[in-house]
Write an enzyme that holds these catalytic residues in place. Structure first.
Site, short mmCIF file in Angstrom:
data_model
loop_
_atom_site.label_atom_id
_atom_site.label_comp_id
_atom_site.label_asym_id
_atom_site.label_seq_id
_atom_site.Cartn_x
_atom_site.Cartn_y
_atom_site.Cartn_z
N LYS A 233 -49.44 -25.63 -37.77
CA LYS A 233 -49.57 -26.80 -36.89
C LYS A 233 -50.93 -27.48 -37.09
O LYS A 233 -51.04 -28.70 -36.98
CB LYS A 233 -49.36 -26.41 -35.43
CG LYS A 233 -47.88 -26.12 -35.15
CD LYS A 233 -47.59 -25.81 -33.71
CE LYS A 233 -46.10 -25.60 -33.51
NZ LYS A 233 -45.80 -24.96 -32.23
N LYS B 256 -36.53 -24.18 -44.03
CA LYS B 256 -35.79 -23.95 -42.78
C LYS B 256 -35.27 -25.26 -42.19
O LYS B 256 -35.95 -26.29 -42.29
CB LYS B 256 -36.75 -23.28 -41.79
CG LYS B 256 -36.08 -22.67 -40.61
CD LYS B 256 -37.10 -22.07 -39.66
CE LYS B 256 -36.48 -22.00 -38.28
NZ LYS B 256 -37.41 -21.70 -37.23
N LYS C 14 -35.76 -29.22 -36.47
CA LYS C 14 -35.44 -30.49 -35.81
C LYS C 14 -36.52 -31.54 -36.01
O LYS C 14 -36.28 -32.72 -35.80
CB LYS C 14 -35.13 -30.26 -34.34
CG LYS C 14 -36.28 -29.72 -33.55
CD LYS C 14 -35.84 -29.41 -32.13
CE LYS C 14 -36.99 -28.79 -31.37
NZ LYS C 14 -36.59 -27.80 -30.42
#
Ligand code: TRP
Length: 338
Positions: A115, A200, A203
């Site tokens: 992140k 992966k 979303k």
């Protein structure tokens, strides 16, 4: 605390755009577990604050998620379903555990490192919640004397940290916290992108053609599956091998989850057919599954009074449990004496 059944704790962040990956990796297993475990299903709205959108207002997405939980077959009479921020003990234990967590432990977390790169390592843009995130997760888990946490591979490190924190506290104050174990299913814990099965399904991916959303229109899902990446093996072969056959294996995982059929059986049944035919079968089964799920979702979602009642009951039950553990923590720390 006397336990009749082992305790299982799971949570997802509130979001209306959960993917089929979330369903297969997590929610699918939940309805089956309600008989064997005492289950706590939490909507982690405090965690959602770490990745803020402009003018974030969580009520809608929380209700969306709650309706989706119910549509996935989680029975509020058999499980405790609640919203994290409604149970204040989570924030309270969070502070205490942050004083038993180490800066270097948190800096090592892969998810935080990832992140951080999204902010180009510019510390000015990174909120502290993003750094503390795993401590809040530890608080969620440890408040219920949890035995098992069904997690995807990406959350495994956070669970290990939870155990480290619990061990550190227990070493000083006796057996206050139960040490939780990860429950990782062998298949389906990582559903991959449709167009790039090396990464992966997420979303937050900017290319929405990589993702199947649970509440997306059926025609759009069919198109995405039709366009998904397979391979150029000649003759076409359908079998499970996540190294050599990434695209096919991913579609097999998805098909297996929505049909409840074993991957080995499916690959035997389907071997030899053309990829286009295979995709058609996957598409039909996924669309059929999603349309049933969506119908049930909208039934729940249109009844906000019922959803609020479920959340309220859940908060009361979760509070009752978590208060006991927090009281013990306060007590061993010498904070519980008036
Ligand atoms: N961090 C998890 C996720 O985004 C959600 C979560 C919050 C969680 N608290 C938890 C998962 C406790 C397991 C246990 O996927």
């Amino acid at each position: 605390m006397i336990k009749l059944k082992p305790v299982l704790f799971s949570a997802v962040q509130p979001s209306g755009d959960l993917t089929i990956g979330n369903y297969i990796g997590a929610m699918r297993h939940w309805s089956k577990m309600q008989n064997d475990y005492e289950c706590f299903y939490c909507i982690a709205d405090l965690h959602a604050l770490t990745t803020q959108n402009k003018n974030m207002f969580l009520q809608k997405t929380i209700l969306d998620t709650l309706a989706l939980y119910l549509a996935c077959g989680i029975d509020p009479n058999k499980n405790i379903i609640f919203v994290q921020s409604h149970v204040y003990q989570h924030s309270q234990l969070n502070w205490i555990l942050s004083c038993f967590s180490r800066f270097n432990e948190l800096s090592r977390m892969t998810q935080f490192k990832y992140k951080k790169t999204m902010f180009k390592n510019d510390y000015k843009g990174i909120n502290v919640g993003l750094f503390n995130y795993p401590i809040l997760m530890a608080s969620d888990i440890l408040l219920y004397q949890t035995d098992l946490v069904p997690v995807g591979k990406d959350q495994k490190q956070h669970l290990e940290l939870t155990r480290d924190i619990a061990n550190r506290f227990n070493a000083l104050y006796g057996n206050v916290f139960t040490l939780p174990e990860a429950l990782i299913s062998t298949h389906g814990c990582k559903i991959m992108s449709l167009l790039d099965p090396t990464k992966k399904m997420s979303k937050s991916d900017s290319n929405k053609n990589n993702i199947i959303f649970l509440l997306e229109s059926i025609s759009s899902v069919a198109l995405k599956i039709q366009n998904s990446v397979t391979d150029s093996d000649l003759p076409p072969k359908i079998y499970y091998d996540t190294r050599k056959k990434r695209g096919i294996s991913n579609l097999l995982e998805i098909l297996s989850a929505v049909t409840y059929k074993d991957i080995d059986i499916l690959s035997k049944e389907l071997n030899g057919i053309m990829y286009s035919e295979f995709k058609k079968i996957v598409s039909e089964n996924v669309c059929n599954f999603l349309s049933i799920l969506q119908k049930s979702y909208f039934n729940y979602r249109n009844d906000e009074n019922y959803l609020k009642k479920v959340a309220q009951d859940g908060a009361i039950k979760a509070s009752l449990q978590s208060k006991k553990v927090l009281k013990r923590v306060h007590s061993v720390l010498g904070m519980n004496w008036i």
